[in-house]
Enzyme design. Structure first.
Site, mmCIF file in Angstrom:
data_model
loop_
_atom_site.group_PDB
_atom_site.id
_atom_site.type_symbol
_atom_site.label_atom_id
_atom_site.label_comp_id
_atom_site.label_asym_id
_atom_site.label_seq_id
_atom_site.Cartn_x
_atom_site.Cartn_y
_atom_site.Cartn_z
ATOM 1 N N ILE A 1 0.859 -1.184 0.000
ATOM 2 C CA ILE A 1 0.000 0.000 0.000
ATOM 3 C C ILE A 1 0.896 1.236 0.000
ATOM 4 C CG2 ILE A 1 -1.733 1.293 1.284
ATOM 5 C CD1 ILE A 1 -2.932 -1.345 2.143
ATOM 6 N N ASP B 1 -4.712 4.268 8.710
ATOM 7 C CA ASP B 1 -4.716 2.856 9.079
ATOM 8 C C ASP B 1 -5.208 2.778 10.525
ATOM 9 O OD1 ASP B 1 -4.398 0.176 8.953
ATOM 10 O OD2 ASP B 1 -2.212 0.183 8.788
#
Lengths: 489, 489
Positions: free
Chosen positions: A197, A256
Site C-alpha cells: 500500500i 490505518d
C-alpha cells in the site's frame, strides 16, 4: 421523469447512471446522489454521475448492472425518480458522532460496502468515524464477524497456522521463509498476503516476480492439498471483500486506524480457517507503531483472538530500521533464495528473525517441544527441506526460479565519510523505492550493502539503486539528495 | 506503460481516465488513485476509474479534459505512470489529526477542490476533519478568503444589504418579502439563495416555480441595475464554487459543521459585495440549533464580520415549528403573494416575521431612523409598493405570476380529537414534504390549516397534502401514519 437508455457497455462494479448535466439540474441531483431507475415492476437504485456531451438530455447512460437488474435494453425507456440514502448512511453519521454501533448496524454497513451500495465518499466518512472515534472490543468483533460473513471462507483439515506482520519495515520479508519451514514440519499454512500500500513491496508483489499469486478458491484448495501451504494474494480470493474496499479508501489519505487494522487481520485469518496465529509487531522510530502502541495492539489482538477461540501470540520486534539487504520485489526474492540456499552472502538478520518466528509457531502448535522450536526450524532450513518446500509451492503456483532480472539502470551510493550507521529511516527508504518504480517495476529497488550499526569507510558503497527506467532513477537520486535517509556518525 | 487513447466524448468535469481492470491490476492502481498521463512533453494527472468490457487492455479511455490538455486525439498513444497524491491530501490528513491549518494550506485545499483535483472521498475526509476537529476563528477566516478568491465576485454601487437564514424551519420563506420591501426603500439586495438540501424547498426552488433563477454574472448585473434586487440561485453564478462542492459532499451524510456553515454564508455575502448583513438564526426543538448553539453562532458571525469590515446583525428567532401555511415551492409562493397582496387569509406569522426582519435592515443601513424600521416596512408593504417591486423582479427574471398549479393529488388530514396543537416537528414535516415530491415537483407539499398553539376540533382539517403522483401521495400517507409529527393535547 422518463429517459431513454443508452448502454455504455460499462460494468462499473455497481449500478451507475450517467445523466446529462441539464437533466441532473432538473432533477436537483448531484454526483454521488442516488436515483431510483424503474422499468415495469422492476427497480434499481443507482449512483449518479453527470456528464456534458456524452449523452443527450432525454437519455440516461447506465452500467451493465442496471441493464441486467431491469432486464432492459439500449433504446428502451425507464422512469427515474429521487430516492433516499440507504439506512447505512445514517449509521455512519451516528458513528461519526462517536455513538457505538451494534452487530446488526455494523453488518448493514459492511453488507452495503460489499454490495457497492455505498459511494467512496460515504466509505471515507465511515473510515473517518473509526479513525476519530475508535471502536470498543465488542464493535471490532462485530466488524470482524460482518467482514467474514460477507466473504468466502476456507475449510481446512490439519493444524492450520498462520503468521502476519503489521508491516512498515522495509525488506522484512520473513513470510516465504517461515511458511516454507513450518509447512515442511507438517503444519498447514494457507498464507494470503497483500500487495504494497505504502511500502516498496508486499509479500504478494514479491512472490509475483517468480510465480502467479492470483487464484480462485478451488485453485487454492488444490495448491494447499499438494503442498500444505501457499503464498498468494488475498485480494483475488474474495475472502474479505469489505476489507479490501475499506483499505482502498484508507490509502487515499494513508490512514490505518487501529480498530480496522485489528479487524482486517483477524477477519482474514478466520476466513482462511487459521487456528494458530503469530503476529509480528515491529515497533520503534520510523516503524508503524511506538512501543506503547505495540503493547496496546498486542493486548487487543490477544483478547479478540480468545473470544474467537484462536490461539494467538504477538511478538514485539525491533522495527526501527530495514531488515535484510534487498528492498523491492526481485531484490527481496534474492534475499529469500540466498537464505533458503544458505549461501554465504545471505542476510543474517532476516534469517535470524525468520527462524525465531518459525520456532514460536512450531512450539505453539505443539509440533515441537517448548524451548526447541528455533533449533528444529534451523535444522529444517540448513537441511535444505525448507528450500525444497519453497520450490514445491512456487511450482504449484505456476512459477519457477529462473530469470530474476534486476532493473537495468543502477546507481551506487557511496559514503561521504568514515563512521558508523546510526539510523536508516524505513518510511523514507520505502518511499524512495516507490520512486524507483516499486512495486509495479519488479526489478526496481534498493540493495543495502550496509545496515544499522555497521561501520563504513569514506567512498565505501552504502547502497545501490535499481530502476527499470532512467527517468525514475534520476528522480530517485534527486529525491535522495534532498532528504536525510541515513544517519552516519 | 503505453496505452492507446479511446475518446469517450466524456467531459467529467475533471481529468478522468478509465482503465481496463487487467491494466489497473498490472499498474497496481485502484479506483480514485491517480496516474500521470504523458504525451510528448505534456502531462496531466488523472483520477482513475476502472471498467470491465468498455475498453481493451491496451487502451485508456480519457475524458475531454485530458484530450484538451495533452492536445491528443483518439487512437494516439500516451504513456502512463504512477504518481503521488497532491499535497492537499497530506494537509487534509493533518487537519484530520486536529492540527490547525494556515492560510496557505487552506488555500491549497480549496484551490484543489475548485480545480477538481480532489476526489469526492478526499473531500469527505476534509469535511470529516472540520466536523470532528472544528476550526478556530482564524481558520474560518482563511477558509472564507480562499473560497472568495477561487470564485467570481460582484462589484455593486449603493447601500448593498443582504439577509440570510441558517434554515431548518419549514415554510419560513421571508426572503422574497424582505427583499421586495427593502429594495423598494432604495437598498440594493443582490440575493442569491440555495436550493433545498434536506428541507422541502430552498428560496431558489420556490422562486423557480414562477421565474428563472439561473443566470450568468453579466445577466445578474442587468437584473440588479433594473430592479436594485434579485432572487436567484447562487449555484449557477460561480461565486463560491468550492463551497458548492463541499456542500454536495456534506449532504451525503447530512452534515453541516459550524465552521463550514459560517464560512459558506459569509463567503457568499462577500462575493456579492454585501456591506450590511442580517442573519436569522431560528433555534429550538426540531430547529437546526439549540439556544446555546444559536448564541455561539451569533458571537462567531459578529466577530468574523467585524474582521471583514461588514456590518452584521444576528437575530435569534423561534424555530420550534413551521412558519406560514404552505410548505413546498408553489404553496410557499402562494403564501408570499397573499402577504404582498394583503389578502385576508394571508399567514400573519410569516408577515410579522418579514416585517421585523425588514425593519432591522432598514435601520441598520441608516435608511430609516432607529425605532421606526418596522413601521416603515409595514407602510411599504400595505401601500402595494413591495408587491410592485416583487413583480418587477420576477419580470426581470423572465417570470410571471400566472399558472401556479398545485399537485393534482391531494389528501386532507383531519384531527382525531378536540384539543390544542402543542408541537409540529420541522424535520418530520420537511421530510414528509420531500416524500410528497418536494422540491422537484413544484406543486407538491403540505398546506397547514392550523399551526402551533391553535385550538382544533375533532374532524377539523389540520393540513392538506399535495402531490403530483398518486404513488407519492400514498407513500406520504403511509409515512405520516408511522410517525408522530403533530402533538395535540
Amino acid at each position: 421523469m422518463r429517459l431513454k437508455i443508452k448502454s455504455l457497455k460499462f460494468a462499473a462494479g455497481r449500478p451507475v447512471a450517467i445523466l446529462n448535466n441539464e437533466t441532473a439540474k432538473q432533477l436537483n441531483v448531484h454526483v454521488d446522489d442516488r436515483i431510483l431507475v424503474k422499468k415495469g415492476k422492476g427497480s434499481v437504485v443507482a449512483v449518479i454521475d453527470i456528464a456534458k456531451g456524452l449523452i443527450k438530455k432525454e437519455e440516461i447512460a447506465v452500467s451493465q448492472e442496471i441493464l441486467k437488474d431491469l432486464k432492459a435494453k439500449s433504446g428502451e425507456r425507464v422512469s427515474v425518480e429521487l430516492t433516499f440514502h440507504p439506512e447505512s448512511v445514517n449509521l455512519i453519521h451516528k458513528k461519526l458522532n462517536c455513538i457505538p454501533l451494534n452487530e446488526k448496524e455494523l453488518t448493514k454497513i459492511i453488507k452495503d460496502i460489499v454490495e457497492n451500495a455505498l459511494t467512496e465518499a460515504e466509505i471515507a466518512y465511515f473510515v473517518s468515524s473509526i479513525y476519530k472515534c475508535g471502536m470498543s472490543i465488542k464493535e471490532i468483533e462485530y466488524l470482524i464477524k460482518a467482514i467474514v460473513k460477507t466473504g468466502k471462507r476456507l475449510r481446512l483439515r490439519g493444524k492450520v497456522a498462520d503468521k502476519h506482520s503489521i508491516g512498515g519495515v522495509a525488506g522484512n520479508r520473513t513470510t516465504p521463509i517461515v511458511v516454507s519451514i513450518c509447512s515442511s514440519a507438517g503444519l498447514v499454512i494457507p498464507k494470503t498476503s497483500s500487495r504494497a500500500i505504502t511500502s516498496a513491496a508486499g509479500t504478494a508483489d514479491v512472490i509475483e516476480s517468480i510465480a502467479k499469486v492470483e487464484f480462485s478458491v478451488p485453485q487454492l484448495y488444490k495448491i494447499i492439498k499438494k503442498t500444505k501451504a501457499c503464498l498468494v494474494w488475498g485480494g483475488s480470493l474474495g475472502l474479505a471483500p469489505a476489507d479490501d474496499k475499506i483499505i482502498q479508501i484508507e490509502r487515499l489519505l494513508n490512514l490505518d486506524p487501529e480498530p480496522q487494522l485489528l479487524a482486517s487481520i483477524l477477519a482474514k485469518k478466520i476466513a482462511v480457517d487459521s487456528k494458530y496465529v503469530l503476529i509480528d509487531i515491529p515497533y520503534g522510530k520510523s516503524a508503524k507503531v511506538s512501543k506503547p502502541g505495540a503493547l496496546r495492539l498486542k493486548r487487543k489482538f490477544e483478547k479478540i483472538a480468545k473470544d474467537f477461540k484462536i490461539k494467538l501470540k504477538c511478538i514485539l520486534t525491533d522495527g526501527s530500521h530495514p531488515i535484510g539487504k534487498g528492498i523491492g520485489p526481485v531484490l527481496e526474492i534474492k534475499d529469500i533464495l540466498s537464505i533458503l540456499k544458505q549461501t554465504p552472502e545471505r542476510p543474517l538478520d532476516l534469517e535470524k528473525k525468520s527462524l525465531m518466528l518459525s520456532g514460536i509457531i512450531l512450539e505453539m502448535t505443539g509440533k515441537v517441544k517448548k524451548g526447541h522450536g528455533e533449533e528444529i526450524a534451523k535444522k529444517i532450513l540448513t537441511s535444505g527441506k525448507a528450500f525444497k518446500k519453497f520450490q514445491e509451492i512456487i511450482k504449484a503456483q505456476g512459477g519457477h526460479l529462473n530469470s530474476l532480472r534486476l532493473g537495468k539502470f543502477s546507481k551506487e551510493i557511496l559514503s561521504p565519510r568514515n563512521g558508523k550507521i546510526l539510523e536508516i529511516d524505513n518510511k523514507k527508504i520505502n518511499f524512495l523505492a516507490r520512486v524507483l518504480g516499486c512495486p509495479a517495476d519488479k526489478g526496481a529497488g534498493i540493495y543495502l550493502h550496509k545496515n544499522k550499526n555497521d561501520k563504513i569507510k569514506k567512498q565505501e558503497k552504502i547502497m545501490t539503486f535499481y530502476a527499470e527506467s532512467e527517468d525514475k532513477l534520476k528522480q530517485a537520486i534527486k529525491f535522495y539528495k534532498k532528504i536525510e535517509m541515513i544517519k552516519i556518525k
